[in-house]
Design an enzyme around this catalytic site. Structure first.
Site, PDB file in Angstrom:
ATOM      1  N   HIS A  12       0.870  -1.193   0.000  1.00  0.00           N
ATOM      2  CA  HIS A  12       0.000   0.000   0.000  1.00  0.00           C
ATOM      3  C   HIS A  12       0.900   1.235   0.000  1.00  0.00           C
ATOM      4  O   HIS A  12       1.478   1.597   1.018  1.00  0.00           O
ATOM      5  CB  HIS A  12      -0.897   0.002   1.245  1.00  0.00           C
ATOM      6  N   HIS A  14       1.631   5.363  -1.674  1.00  0.00           N
ATOM      7  CA  HIS A  14       1.241   6.545  -2.463  1.00  0.00           C
ATOM      8  C   HIS A  14       2.497   7.157  -3.060  1.00  0.00           C
ATOM      9  O   HIS A  14       3.408   7.541  -2.324  1.00  0.00           O
ATOM     10  CB  HIS A  14       0.563   7.587  -1.560  1.00  0.00           C
ATOM     11  N   LYS A  95      -9.250  -0.148  -5.710  1.00  0.00           N
ATOM     12  CA  LYS A  95      -9.286   0.517  -4.410  1.00  0.00           C
ATOM     13  C   LYS A  95     -10.583   1.272  -4.216  1.00  0.00           C
ATOM     14  O   LYS A  95     -10.958   2.079  -5.057  1.00  0.00           O
ATOM     15  CB  LYS A  95      -8.096   1.491  -4.317  1.00  0.00           C
ATOM     16  N   HIS A 134     -10.327   1.373   1.949  1.00  0.00           N
ATOM     17  CA  HIS A 134     -10.003   2.295   3.051  1.00  0.00           C
ATOM     18  C   HIS A 134     -11.260   2.330   3.900  1.00  0.00           C
ATOM     19  O   HIS A 134     -12.254   2.930   3.518  1.00  0.00           O
ATOM     20  CB  HIS A 134      -9.692   3.691   2.500  1.00  0.00           C
ATOM     21  N   HIS A 168      -4.679  -0.698   5.977  1.00  0.00           N
ATOM     22  CA  HIS A 168      -4.089  -0.029   7.147  1.00  0.00           C
ATOM     23  C   HIS A 168      -4.968  -0.139   8.395  1.00  0.00           C
ATOM     24  O   HIS A 168      -5.479   0.852   8.905  1.00  0.00           O
ATOM     25  CB  HIS A 168      -3.743   1.435   6.855  1.00  0.00           C
ATOM     26  N   ASP A 240       1.456   2.604   3.511  1.00  0.00           N
ATOM     27  CA  ASP A 240       0.590   3.779   3.366  1.00  0.00           C
ATOM     28  C   ASP A 240       1.443   5.045   3.408  1.00  0.00           C
ATOM     29  O   ASP A 240       0.966   6.119   3.760  1.00  0.00           O
ATOM     30  CB  ASP A 240      -0.509   3.822   4.441  1.00  0.00           C
TER      31      ASP A 240
HETATM   32 ZN   LIG Z   1      -3.429   5.057   1.641  1.00  0.00          ZN
END
Ligand SMILES: [Zn+2]
Length: 341
Positions: A12, A14, A95, A134, A168, A240
């Site tokens: 995960h 970004h 996602k 999420h 997460h 994350d």
């Molecule tokens: Zn994230």
């Protein structure tokens, strides 16, 4: 003391875009063999063309490093069977960010369990496409994740062959739920293994630790630690990690998220060693993800390929840099006892 990890994976991540992508993508590509790249750009990665173009930009930014960016797209109700069949050749998962996290509060359950959304879930299930969520409601900040549990249960029961990744996780309820259903799995970040809400807002506010989901109570962190440190096959590492420039973090309306990717393996080694579980680190940072996502090192299917790569960590002092570009990392300036060789 040393430990060599085979093909560590960040499930995960970004990477953002443009100049920020140029700064952070090489840092992940150096220490990891692959990462699941989140699609929340502005505008988000939604179509097959978006996926192909973003992947090209990532590959350019990592400049030949042996690293596989596993692509994702943004979930939306208009994804047709045809879209999904095509996307299945380009992405590893889809996602879902519930709208209500930032926008209107009513009708959130209706949104995620609408007939149109269910149709997409059904098609994903039949095409073996993995769903990442999420998972937070828009309730009181400490209850957002806990209150999503009934929705997860419904999804897990109604689509028993759909692999659902609880992203997460931060609570003891999530740590229990992931073990309750065969088709539920979870990612755990580095920072949620280290911090509680006290670290974020104890004496003075610590903006670099402000993240979503917010860090919770000590007993929540304990439950996550127990899962990560054991050989539990339902959980895997997903940093994350998300970069924001220093001025966006150290300001009123500070942006959420923590930047951890260049220091994650060193800090995980420190944590696992401290808890006498160093032998389980390989599972947490690679083997479990390989099994959950059916990844392979044989190179046969590029989409699911794990590049062969070894990263050796040594018990040797390392001072975490104050900044990477304009981004302040987790534990900036601190001396830790593990470094990448
Ligand atoms: Zn994230």
């Amino acid at each position: 003391m040393q430990i060599t990890l085979n093909s560590p994976l960040d499930m995960h991540l970004h990477l953002r875009d443009n100049e920020m992508l140029e700064v952070v993508a090489p840092l992940s590509a150096k220490n990891f063999a692959g990462a699941v790249v989140m699609p929340n750009l502005v505008p988000p990665v939604k179509t097959i063309e978006d996926v192909r173009n973003y992947k090209k930009r990532i590959l350019k930014a990592i400049n030949g490093e042996n690293f596989n960016p596993y692509m994702t797209v943004f979930f939306h109700e208009e994804l047709t069977r045809e879209n999904l069949e095509e996307l299945a050749w380009e992405i590893l998962s889809i996602k879902l960010y519930p709208d209500w996290i930032t926008t209107n509060s009513e009708g959130w359950a209706k949104d995620i369990l609408s007939d149109k959304a269910k149709e997409v879930f059904k098609n994903m299930e039949e095409l073996w496409i993995i769903l990442n969520i999420h998972w937070e409601t828009n309730d009181f900040v400490l209850d957002r994740e806990k209150n999503f549990v009934p929705i997860y249960e419904k999804l897990a029961q109604e689509f028993p062959k759909l692999k659902i990744i609880m992203e997460h996780i931060t609570t003891k309820e999530s740590a229990e739920l992931v073990q309750k259903y065969d088709n539920l799995y979870a990612t755990i970040t580095l920072h949620h293994l280290y911090i509680t809400l006290n670290d974020v807002a104890w004496w003075m506010l610590e903006p670099h630790l402000f993240c979503k989901p917010i860090a919770k109570r000590p007993e929540d962190r304990e439950a996550l630690l127990k899962l990560a440190l054991s050989w539990n096959p339902k959980v895997m590492f997903g940093s994350d990690s998300a970069p924001h420039p220093q001025n966006a973090k150290e300001s009123a309306h500070c942006s959420a998220w923590v930047f951890t990717s260049p220091v994650a393996l060193q800090l995980l080694a420190e944590l696992f060693e401290k808890n006498n579980s160093l032998e389980n680190l390989q599972k947490f940072v690679s083997d479990n993800a390989k099994n959950i996502y059916s990844l392979s090192t044989d190179g046969f299917n590029h989409l699911k390929n794990i590049p062969q790569k070894t990263i050796t960590l040594e018990k040797k002092d390392f001072i975490i840099p104050e900044k990477y570009g304009e981004v302040v990392p987790f534990k900036a300036g601190e001396k830790i006892s593990w470094s990448v060789v």
